[in-house]
Design an enzyme around this catalytic site. Structure first.
Site, PDB file in Angstrom:
ATOM      1  N   HIS A  59      39.405  29.310  48.104  1.00 24.97           N
ATOM      2  CA  HIS A  59      39.750  30.691  47.773  1.00 24.97           C
ATOM      3  C   HIS A  59      38.565  31.264  46.995  1.00 24.97           C
ATOM      4  O   HIS A  59      38.194  30.759  45.936  1.00 24.97           O
ATOM      5  CB  HIS A  59      41.031  30.765  46.942  1.00 24.97           C
ATOM      6  CG  HIS A  59      42.232  30.247  47.667  1.00 24.97           C
ATOM      7  ND1 HIS A  59      43.130  29.363  47.114  1.00 24.97           N
ATOM      8  CD2 HIS A  59      42.684  30.494  48.928  1.00 24.97           C
ATOM      9  CE1 HIS A  59      44.085  29.092  47.991  1.00 24.97           C
ATOM     10  NE2 HIS A  59      43.834  29.766  49.102  1.00 24.97           N
ATOM     11  N   GLU A  62      38.294  32.012  43.023  1.00 27.69           N
ATOM     12  CA  GLU A  62      38.629  30.970  42.055  1.00 27.69           C
ATOM     13  C   GLU A  62      37.324  30.337  41.569  1.00 27.69           C
ATOM     14  O   GLU A  62      36.877  29.299  42.069  1.00 27.69           O
ATOM     15  CB  GLU A  62      39.579  29.956  42.694  1.00 27.69           C
ATOM     16  CG  GLU A  62      40.898  30.612  43.109  1.00 27.69           C
ATOM     17  CD  GLU A  62      41.845  29.692  43.852  1.00 27.69           C
ATOM     18  OE1 GLU A  62      42.928  30.168  44.255  1.00 27.69           O
ATOM     19  OE2 GLU A  62      41.519  28.497  44.048  1.00 27.69           O
ATOM     20  N   HIS A 151      40.836  24.172  42.466  1.00 27.05           N
ATOM     21  CA  HIS A 151      41.356  25.537  42.543  1.00 27.05           C
ATOM     22  C   HIS A 151      41.666  26.065  41.150  1.00 27.05           C
ATOM     23  O   HIS A 151      41.765  25.312  40.180  1.00 27.05           O
ATOM     24  CB  HIS A 151      42.655  25.571  43.363  1.00 27.05           C
ATOM     25  CG  HIS A 151      42.475  25.325  44.817  1.00 27.05           C
ATOM     26  ND1 HIS A 151      42.526  26.333  45.765  1.00 27.05           N
ATOM     27  CD2 HIS A 151      42.249  24.180  45.517  1.00 27.05           C
ATOM     28  CE1 HIS A 151      42.329  25.823  46.971  1.00 27.05           C
ATOM     29  NE2 HIS A 151      42.162  24.518  46.850  1.00 27.05           N
ATOM     30  N   GLU A 215      44.714  22.152  40.284  1.00 35.31           N
ATOM     31  CA  GLU A 215      44.854  23.518  39.759  1.00 35.31           C
ATOM     32  C   GLU A 215      44.401  23.504  38.302  1.00 35.31           C
ATOM     33  O   GLU A 215      44.940  22.756  37.486  1.00 35.31           O
ATOM     34  CB  GLU A 215      46.305  23.986  39.871  1.00 35.31           C
ATOM     35  CG  GLU A 215      46.816  24.101  41.291  1.00 35.31           C
ATOM     36  CD  GLU A 215      46.237  25.299  42.043  1.00 35.31           C
ATOM     37  OE1 GLU A 215      45.582  26.157  41.400  1.00 35.31           O
ATOM     38  OE2 GLU A 215      46.450  25.379  43.268  1.00 35.31           O
TER      39      GLU A 215
END
Length: 336
Positions: A59, A62, A151, A215
């Site tokens: 993404h 990010e 991420h 994450e």
């Protein structure tokens, strides 16, 4: 510093390096494989048998993990970081990175494990290329394969740094890898229990790597990540790269929270409604009996599970995709 140490600069500028292969003073080979893709090989005498894939920018907005990989690449190019592992660095969606967007047409992290073959466009082609690069990298036999796909999240989280551990039938999750994650700063791990179409699921299922989606906080623009503390992860990655990790058998799991998937909330139509505040944080607890979502044909998702929490709620996904995951605490009985 070697020019290939500026992989992020090259990628953001859309430039192809004049020299595709360069050697550090210590004999570490850096090889440009494709846009946003760099392979690092230690001298044969120093190679410890670890193949490490580090990906970020799947993404494009990010940026904290992109900046972390950039720092590792620069350290290797300067000779400050001396690898004993083979490494493949991947910046997943260069065009989205250049525009500061999550994606341009399609979410790349929903296009793996065959999904890119069902659609078209440059992001589908990129997912195919990422699979090819990973498969080629992990093709050498008798080596330990590890993949971290890094991420940051769209929203805030009550547990800021956590990992998702893919699932494959007949394969157990590894306690040693959980110990490594805890040492790298992960406070929780979601043990998945069904097949998935994200990048880490592809390398876990098809390439037999130990693979994780990490994450690491909330998504912010380049240069604005001072609040994202990646010190523990950076320290552990450097240890893995240089082969200086403490024995994982000695790492406790104390304090590491484990969760399993209870249900996925799938958006079937434009009538889908997720009955949560727009700013709700990941890992927010939900009361039993709460109407979580509803859709066409009286489709309803009512919270039945005790201790249920929500992660990745996103009612704006395309029809047919996951709009959230309902999770519950796990005792980790299935760990190897």
């Amino acid at each position: 510093m070697l020019a290939l140490g500026k992989l992020l600069e090259l990628t953001l500028a859309g430039h192809e390096p004049a020299e595709k292969t360069q050697l550090t003073v210590e004999g570490v080979r850096m090889r440009w494989m494709s846009e946003g893709a760099l392979e690092v090989r230690p001298p044969a005498a120093r190679d410890n048998g670890m193949d490490l894939l580090l990906s970020a920018g799947i993404h494009g907005n990010e940026t904290a993990p992109i900046e972390l990989l950039d720092q590792l690449i620069r350290d290797i190019a300067r000779g400050d970081l001396k690898p004993r592992a083979r490494i493949l660095f991947l910046f997943g969606n260069p065009e989205a990175m250049r525009r500061g967007e999550r994606y341009i047409e399609q979410d790349v992290n929903r296009l793996f494990n065959g999904r890119h073959e069902q659609t078209s466009g440059f992001e589908a082609l990129r997912a195919c290329e990422l699979e090819r690069l990973a498969a080629s990298f992990f093709s050498l036999p008798d080596r330990y394969r590890l993949h971290y796909d890094l991420h940051t999240a769209i929203r805030g989280s009550k547990i800021e740094q956590f990992a998702l551990y893919p699932w494959k039938e007949g394969r157990q999750h590894s306690r040693l890898e959980l110990a490594r994650l805890r040492a790298a700063g992960m406070a929780a791990v979601l043990l998945q229990n069904k097949a998935s179409i994200v990048f880490s699921a592809y390398t876990y299922d098809k390439l037999d790597a130990e693979s994780f989606t990490l994450e690491l906080g909330k998504a912010r623009p380049f240069g604005k990540n001072q609040q994202v503390n990646l010190q523990l992860l950076e320290k552990r990655l450097k240890q893995i790269i240089e082969g200086t990790e403490p024995p994982l058998e000695d790492e406790p799991l104390n304090g590491l929270q484990l969760f399993s998937v209870a249900r996925e909330i799938i958006k079937h139509s434009d009538a889908f409604k997720l009955n949560l505040p727009a700013d709700i944080e990941n890992f927010s607890e939900l009361d039993q009996g709460f109407l979580l979502a509803n859709d066409l044909a009286d489709t309803r998702w009512v919270v039945e599970e005790q201790g249920a929490r929500i992660i990745f709620p996103n009612p704006k996904v395309k029809n047919g995709l996951r709009a959230g995951i309902l999770i519950v605490p796990s005792d980790g009985e299935e760990l190897a």
